[in-house]
Design an enzyme around this catalytic site. Sequence first.
Site, PDB file in Angstrom:
ATOM      1  N   HIS A   6       0.815  -1.223   0.000  1.00 24.28           N
ATOM      2  CA  HIS A   6       0.000   0.000   0.000  1.00 24.28           C
ATOM      3  C   HIS A   6       0.845   1.268   0.000  1.00 24.28           C
ATOM      4  O   HIS A   6       0.726   2.101  -0.895  1.00 24.28           O
ATOM      5  CB  HIS A   6      -0.950  -0.017   1.190  1.00 24.28           C
ATOM      6  CG  HIS A   6      -1.806  -1.244   1.227  1.00 24.28           C
ATOM      7  ND1 HIS A   6      -2.602  -1.603   0.167  1.00 24.28           N
ATOM      8  CD2 HIS A   6      -1.972  -2.199   2.161  1.00 24.28           C
ATOM      9  CE1 HIS A   6      -3.239  -2.724   0.456  1.00 24.28           C
ATOM     10  NE2 HIS A   6      -2.855  -3.116   1.657  1.00 24.28           N
TER      11      HIS A   6
ATOM     12  N   CYS B  64      -7.231  -6.787   3.690  1.00 23.75           N
ATOM     13  CA  CYS B  64      -8.491  -6.687   4.421  1.00 23.75           C
ATOM     14  C   CYS B  64      -9.615  -7.431   3.702  1.00 23.75           C
ATOM     15  O   CYS B  64     -10.666  -7.696   4.284  1.00 23.75           O
ATOM     16  CB  CYS B  64      -8.883  -5.226   4.617  1.00 23.75           C
ATOM     17  SG  CYS B  64      -8.974  -4.278   3.090  1.00 23.75           S
TER      18      CYS B  64
END
Length: 240
Positions: free
Chosen positions: A10, A42
Amino acid sequence: MKIAVVGCTHAGTAAVKNMAELYPEAKITVYERNDNVSFLSCGIALYVGGVVKDANGLFYSSPSELQEMGVNMKMKHEVTNIDTEGKKIAVRNLETNEEFEDTFDKLVMTTGSWPIIPNLEGIDLNNVVLCKNYQHANHIIEKAKQAKKIAVIGAGYIGAELVEAFEVYGKEVTFIDSADRILNKYLDPEFTNLMETEFENRGVKLALNQAVTKFVGREGSVEKVVTTEGEYEADLVILC
């Protein structure tokens, strides 16, 4: 200007896109141990549970997209040493084992995190697996097809979401954590109490306020999780 980026999930993906746009004259090289970037960990439970049918939906960028922005993508490459004074890095190609050095003017460290792997008896048994990245997600899906009793250790977000997914699929699930309630670092008791009640109503066994002490198996595969409070049968154990 030469910029070396170590890791590209990320923070790495965001940094690379920004730098490529703001400094088009810079030579940016990314060194990433995996073969993908920007994986949404996630969403692992959604993938495992079948809500997300196409795994490509768990990525918001790709090596090819960053390459098109002029970034030199070194996938499956591991940085083994960094000399900050000499501005050099040592790199190993994980596919060929070739080792080489590169130089940099600026260094961006975006290595991400990794699950804590406790030094417990039986940790190396078959079907004791981690849950962190895309490869883990695929591994879990394949293992879960044959599993009947699944123990999820670690009652954070990923653990709770996996428990829900496995329960929907009709698995016998045990949820283990050393804290006295699930999601204790994220939500107050008034919320977690409701969630725990819902899990129990759905047949999930909560084993809270107890720590795992070892894993017991037969013929190389896990059969049981032993904690400070009891023993729980499991043919698949997921460390979250």
